[in-house]
Design an enzyme around this catalytic site. Structure first.
Site, PDB file in Angstrom:
ATOM      1  N   LYS A 283       0.847  -1.187   0.000  1.00  0.00           N
ATOM      2  CA  LYS A 283       0.000   0.000   0.000  1.00  0.00           C
ATOM      3  C   LYS A 283       0.888   1.245   0.000  1.00  0.00           C
ATOM      4  CE  LYS A 283      -4.292   1.542   2.191  1.00  0.00           C
ATOM      5  NZ  LYS A 283      -5.224   1.342   3.309  1.00  0.00           N
ATOM      6  N   GLU A 369     -19.134  -5.505  10.979  1.00  0.00           N
ATOM      7  CA  GLU A 369     -20.079  -4.762  11.819  1.00  0.00           C
ATOM      8  C   GLU A 369     -21.104  -5.670  12.488  1.00  0.00           C
ATOM      9  OE1 GLU A 369     -18.297  -1.972   8.904  1.00  0.00           O
ATOM     10  OE2 GLU A 369     -19.259  -3.939   8.722  1.00  0.00           O
ATOM     11  N   ARG A 397     -25.074  -2.183   8.109  1.00  0.00           N
ATOM     12  CA  ARG A 397     -24.671  -3.570   7.879  1.00  0.00           C
ATOM     13  C   ARG A 397     -24.967  -4.453   9.090  1.00  0.00           C
ATOM     14  NH1 ARG A 397     -20.429  -3.841   3.752  1.00  0.00           N
ATOM     15  NH2 ARG A 397     -19.502  -5.583   4.864  1.00  0.00           N
TER      16      ARG A 397
END
Length: 637
Positions: A283, A369, A397
């Site tokens: 990344k 979640e 969610r």
């Protein structure tokens, strides 16, 4: 100006099909420089996009997009994809009004077959495309690119389980960069790390290469092709194999010489069934400040390319997120039963501050979640006091778990809903629009909406004191209004609002962050000679019935104002008015909330203006209710 001679020749993926290996590598570097240059001027998700530059070039080179369906999980890594798919000229307005979204979006391009900005959806969607292609006899490829952080989402495993059973031609590319927004958590991340560094894998692969090098050239080529596939068996892709996937990897996601042949092999594979390609990327790749940063420049504001220095805006008041975190930390010093939970957003929710002081009482459960909510419910069952900090958009969610595991059992789980209301550049996918509606319909749920940073401090303190059922408090993105926070938080009386200023003609009942605009509207109306009461509801549920009745009985006009969708606070107030026959006695009642449509990315101020939730709109609604439209011109002047 970035020098991009090859990229200047590319408008769509078809333009790179005849590039040779050297040109593809040069194109990747030009795309990387272009991405850095764009985001330095607009802000956005930089680190993830830099990590997939080579992968993006390789995918569009090997596959026949847009006929082959390429789906990016979440989509915050899609900037290189957008540059190569006809949107380069508009990227200077990335995440701004009229410009490209920061995520993939179906209405934006045929190269975005599926739009999303929540994690874990790509495999399910790609499987849908794969099955549809088979049923429609199109025989197109369906490719999902999902990060290792998103793989902590349970939905990803539901999709993989289904894909393995269906035996559809699906390609899943697991982009393992060892970091989502925060360092990934859980056994899966450690498992990938062990695979990559395992000595048996490295030694066996070296031995295989040595043996292959002594074979005749055709056999050496064939052996190397076999080795590309065999790596999964050697490296330990057994788990994915057991899920029904043909596993390939791990491979270097920045090495085009390696990546392209693997993708071509998979593209040309004759066997049916899903394939998982495990690639390893970095990344922030290719930009030193991003590589050196702890968050790899996941989300940045405008910055200086040469130094990486971000243009932080000077503010005189703390963010709501920080006020929440500091208040919770202060309470936790006094109560060792307080625990905090986040779903892969420790920095975004401010819980990184809490974790520094109480690392053993802060739990980052990954992009999960649903699990976060039920985990909190279990903690509450055994006497702990969980605060579950989740963005409003992401609590959607976990709604089933809020209903079934928290509300039905009346457990004292406390939900801190950050980013309530419009959020600006992230657009409709991240707007906190619906929580007032989907939580407001739940029995036993207490909902607070603080109107400023001091009220937020009181709301956190009040939530801590609620021990007989669930509660939530919502607060906006951005900074407070500049109030003195040195006074201690106080416990609010449940379901009681407050009068800010009193009048006798118009009553404005504001919920949450629209209070300052309501006060400005009252000032505008006062200049026209109209007497206005402004009240802060504080609670969306239970609504303050006495306050609503008082306002309705003593004013000609009653307005409600909220930063939420239809079905929220206004519904609660309407019910009070109806149940008490107050709409039958001449009251002019008007409701202001988010219009029943989606709002594209823009600044929050512009979004509220477009939604009709600013002071001018509030005052205009009052004048129209009084049939005093003739005063609109005077107010405007």
């Amino acid at each position: 100006m970035t020098h991009t001679p090859l990229l200047d020749q590319v408008n769509f993926p078809q333009d790179i099909k005849n590039f040779d290996g050297h040109q593809l590598k040069q194109l990747a570097e030009e795309v990387r420089r272009e991405t850095i240059d764009i985001v330095s001027k607009t802000g956005g998700h930089l680190g993830a996009s830099l990590g997939v530059v080579e992968l993006t070039v390789a995918l569009h080179y090997v596959f026949d997009t847009p006929n082959d369906k390429l789906i990016w999980d979440v989509g915050h890594q899609s900037y290189p994809h957008k540059i190569l798919t006809g949107r380069r000229a508009t990227m200077s307005k990335l995440r701004q009004k009229g410009g490209p979204s920061g995520f993939t979006k179906r209405s934006e391009s045929i190269y975005d077959p599926f739009g999303a900005a929540h994690a874990g959806t790509s495999i399910s969607a790609a499987l849908g495309f794969a099955v549809a292609s088979e049923m429609n006899k199109k025989h197109h490829h369906s490719i999902a690119v999902i990060g290792d952080g998103s793989m902590s989402s349970g939905m990803a495993y539901e999709a993989m389980n289904n894909a393995g059973a269906l035996k559809s031609r699906l390609v899943v590319i697991l982009n393992d960069n060892d970091m989502s927004i925060a360092p990934p958590v859980g056994a899966m991340s450690h498992y990938f790390s062990r695979l990559i560094s395992s000595r048996p894998y490295q030694s066996l692969r070296s031995m295989a290469k040595e043996v292959a090098s002594h074979l005749p050239k055709p056999l050496e080529t064939a052996a190397r092709r076999v080795e590309e596939y065999a790596r999964g068996i050697v490296a330990g892709g057994t788990w994915f194999e057991e899920m029904g996937f043909f596993y390939v990897g791990p491979i270097d996601g920045h090495d085009l010489d390696h990546l392209i042949p693997v993708l071509e092999n998979i593209r040309d594979r004759k066997e049916d069934g899903p394939v998982l390609i495990h690639i390893v990327t970095q990344k922030g790749r290719g930009y030193a400040p991003a590589e050196a940063a702890a968050d790899k420049y996941h989300g940045v504001v405008k910055f200086d390319v040469a130094t990486g220095q971000q243009q932080k805006t000077e503010v005189s008041s703390p963010s709501y997120t920080k006020v929440f975190a500091e208040t919770l930390t202060e309470l936790a010093r006094q109560d060792d039963k307080i625990v905090a939970i986040t779903a892969a957003m420790p920095t975004g929710t401010g819980l990184d501050l809490f974790a520094r002081e109480f690392p053993g009482r802060c739990f980052d459960v990954g992009i999960a979640e649903q699990h976060a909510v039920t985990f909190a419910a279990g903690l509450a069952c055994d006497g702990l006091k969980p605060f579950t900090a989740i963005y409003s958009t992401f609590l959607q969610r976990g709604f089933d778990q809020v209903v079934h595991d928290v509300m039905l059992q009346n457990l004292p789980v406390r939900f801190a809903l950050d980013r309530a209301g419009f959020v600006g550049a992230d657009g409709a996918t991240h707007a906190g629009s619906y929580d007032l509606a989907f939580l407001g319909c739940l029995p036993q749920m207490i909902i607070m909406a603080p109107s400023d940073e001091l009220e937020l401090k009181h709301a956190v303190t009040t939530a801590h004191a609620i021990e007989d059922g669930p509660c939530a408090f919502r607060y906006p993105r951005g900074n407070g209004v500049g109030l003195d926070l040195r006074q201690p938080g106080k416990i609010l009386e449940i379901g009681k609002g407050r009068i800010i200023q009193e009048g006798n003609q118009i009553a404005i009942l504001s919920l949450g962050c629209r209070l300052q605009e309501s006060l400005k509207a009252a000032a505008l109306l006062a200049e026209l000679g109209l007497s206005v009461t402004v009240a802060d509801a504080r609670f969306a549920k239970p609504v303050d019935m006495n306050l609503v009745i008082q306002l309705a009985q003593h004013h000609e006009v009653l307005l409600t104002v909220e930063a939420g969708s239809i079905g929220g606070f206004a519904t609660q107030v309407t019910d009070v008015l109806v149940q008490n026959w107050l709409l039958d006695k001449g009251l002019k009642f008007r409701t202001l909330y988010m219009p029943d449509r989606l709002f594209d990315h823009d600044t929050p101020n512009s979004q509220y203006e477009e939604a009709g939730l600013t002071a001018h709109h509030i005052a205009t609604a009052a004048l129209k209710a009084l049939a005093k439209e003739h005063l609109l011109f005077k107010m405007a002047s």
